[in-house]
Design a protein around this motif. Structure first.
Motif, mmCIF file in Angstrom:
data_model
loop_
_atom_site.group_PDB
_atom_site.id
_atom_site.type_symbol
_atom_site.label_atom_id
_atom_site.label_comp_id
_atom_site.label_asym_id
_atom_site.label_seq_id
_atom_site.Cartn_x
_atom_site.Cartn_y
_atom_site.Cartn_z
ATOM 1 N N GLY A 189 -10.103 116.969 65.825
ATOM 2 C CA GLY A 189 -11.067 116.900 66.710
ATOM 3 C C GLY A 189 -11.618 115.470 67.076
ATOM 4 N N ASN A 190 -11.666 114.558 65.985
ATOM 5 C CA ASN A 190 -12.027 113.218 66.223
ATOM 6 C C ASN A 190 -10.896 112.436 66.748
ATOM 7 O OD1 ASN A 190 -13.160 113.947 63.187
ATOM 8 N ND2 ASN A 190 -14.455 112.671 64.189
ATOM 9 N N VAL A 191 -9.493 112.734 66.623
ATOM 10 C CA VAL A 191 -8.552 111.947 67.328
ATOM 11 C C VAL A 191 -8.558 112.460 68.606
ATOM 12 C CG1 VAL A 191 -5.947 111.994 67.341
ATOM 13 C CG2 VAL A 191 -7.096 112.138 65.232
ATOM 14 N N ILE A 192 -8.591 113.699 69.075
ATOM 15 C CA ILE A 192 -8.839 114.192 70.305
ATOM 16 C C ILE A 192 -9.647 113.657 71.363
ATOM 17 C CG2 ILE A 192 -8.948 116.146 72.023
ATOM 18 C CD1 ILE A 192 -7.600 117.795 69.791
ATOM 19 N N MET A 193 -11.089 113.277 70.559
ATOM 20 C CA MET A 193 -12.075 112.867 71.455
ATOM 21 C C MET A 193 -11.956 111.309 71.646
ATOM 22 S SD MET A 193 -15.314 114.884 69.666
ATOM 23 C CE MET A 193 -16.747 114.290 70.844
ATOM 24 N N VAL A 194 -11.029 110.499 70.755
ATOM 25 C CA VAL A 194 -11.025 109.186 70.478
ATOM 26 C C VAL A 194 -9.981 108.955 71.843
ATOM 27 C CG1 VAL A 194 -9.875 107.293 69.698
ATOM 28 C CG2 VAL A 194 -11.497 108.501 68.262
ATOM 29 N N VAL A 195 -9.084 109.689 72.035
ATOM 30 C CA VAL A 195 -7.939 109.606 72.978
ATOM 31 C C VAL A 195 -8.753 109.784 74.377
ATOM 32 C CG1 VAL A 195 -6.054 110.616 73.934
ATOM 33 C CG2 VAL A 195 -6.154 110.222 71.579
ATOM 34 N N ASN A 196 -9.722 110.949 74.451
ATOM 35 C CA ASN A 196 -10.162 111.161 75.512
ATOM 36 C C ASN A 196 -11.164 109.981 76.003
ATOM 37 O OD1 ASN A 196 -11.504 112.936 77.742
ATOM 38 N ND2 ASN A 196 -13.198 112.961 76.647
ATOM 39 N N VAL A 197 -11.925 109.434 75.094
ATOM 40 C CA VAL A 197 -12.590 108.477 75.378
ATOM 41 C C VAL A 197 -12.019 107.186 75.766
ATOM 42 C CG1 VAL A 197 -14.427 106.654 74.537
ATOM 43 C CG2 VAL A 197 -14.586 109.075 74.007
ATOM 44 N N LEU A 198 -10.824 106.946 75.389
ATOM 45 C CA LEU A 198 -9.933 105.723 75.744
ATOM 46 C C LEU A 198 -9.605 106.040 77.169
ATOM 47 C CD1 LEU A 198 -7.852 105.150 72.703
ATOM 48 C CD2 LEU A 198 -9.724 103.606 73.530
ATOM 49 N N MET A 199 -8.936 107.203 77.589
ATOM 50 C CA MET A 199 -8.682 107.451 78.779
ATOM 51 C C MET A 199 -9.849 107.495 79.816
ATOM 52 S SD MET A 199 -5.438 107.908 78.761
ATOM 53 C CE MET A 199 -5.503 106.623 77.209
#
Length: 274
Positions: A189-199
């Motif tokens: 979940g942390n990884v997915i949220m990091v990618v989302n914030v970067l996008m």
């Protein structure tokens, strides 16, 4: 193509467009791009609308995962730890989004975005659908109609979207400090949220309004070297604005779906550390 119209005696010949009965003479699949764009936008709009109105499965207490569609959560019904700025003292009526303040501005930010305007003008409004394809409209009014005038307020929606992106960044950082035993931890979940914030940052900073703010009104870049560097960096991102737009839509759906599945008990978070 043009043809000469025979005028009355003594008048100058006039030129008029040749009337072609076919909508287009193109033989390639010119309709594929607009079709895919329409399907992509429709998928996001339908999914986001249903999830916002569902008013459930938006928060994972164990790891403090909050879906971006509910951030910031302001309704009295919000989970206490999910309310970054506290909760209003009233419960929202059904069908009123918990993130009532942010969602309208985010919608307007994307709706007035230069890229998305091109996308839905061509695919949905068909003005024009594609090069060398006849439009279904008899006249061109530009953006002079009352419903089109808010398009010029895009630069103001940018400021609000920038602030909301900062909030999304905070929502992404908090779960790192709520691991399985309450300490630092990393999960899928942390990884997915990091990618989302970067996008989201990529889409926000690559915005044309951001580029204009960095250096649009400068008469001399030589006298403002710092702003010139910022303008140059944003200009490079601006070349990828379309890709960030679609990538951020995809990661928003992925993040929300992952949080919803966890909150509903369908799946558990895949933990890499703690």
């Amino acid at each position: 193509m043009e043809t000469t119209v025979t005028p009355p005696d003594g008048a100058t010949p006039a030129r008029a467009r040749i009337q072609i009965p076919q909508r287009t003479l193109r033989t390639d699949r010119w309709w594929l791009g607009p079709l895919l764009t329409t399907l992509g936008l429709a998928t996001f709009v339908v999914y986001a609308t249903l999830r916002v109105l569902q008013q459930d499965h938006y928060w994972v207490q164990e790891h403090h995962y909050l879906t971006p569609f509910y951030s910031p959560c302001l309704a009295a019904q919000c989970a206490p730890d999910a309310a970054l700025f506290g909760r209003l003292p009233v419960e929202f009526p059904p069908l009123i989004p918990y993130a009532l303040v942010s969602l309208p501005f985010l919608l307007l930010f994307r709706l007035t975005c230069y890229y998305y305007r091109k996308a839905y003008y061509r695919s949905i409004w068909q003005a024009p659908t594609a090069c060398a394809v006849r439009e279904p409209h008899r006249s061109y009014t530009g953006e002079t109609r009352p419903l089109m005038l808010p398009q010029n307020a895009h630069r103001y929606f940018f400021y609000v979207a920038l602030a909301i992106t900062v909030i999304n960044t905070w929502d992404m950082l908090v779960p790192f400090f709520h691991g399985t035993d309450g300490g630092f931890g990393i999960g899928l979940g942390n990884v997915i949220m990091v990618v989302n914030v970067l996008m989201l940052w990529g889409y926000t900073l690559s915005c044309h309004s951001c580029r204009h703010i960095m250096g649009g009104r400068l008469r001399s870049f030589g006298r403002h070297p710092v702003r010139y560097r910022l303008w140059t960096g944003v200009s490079r991102l601006n070349d990828r604005h379309m890709y960030f737009g679609w990538a951020s839509i995809a990661t928003l759906i992925a993040t929300d779906a992952y949080v919803a599945l966890m909150a509903s008990g369908v799946i558990s978070d895949l933990r890499f550390f703690n």
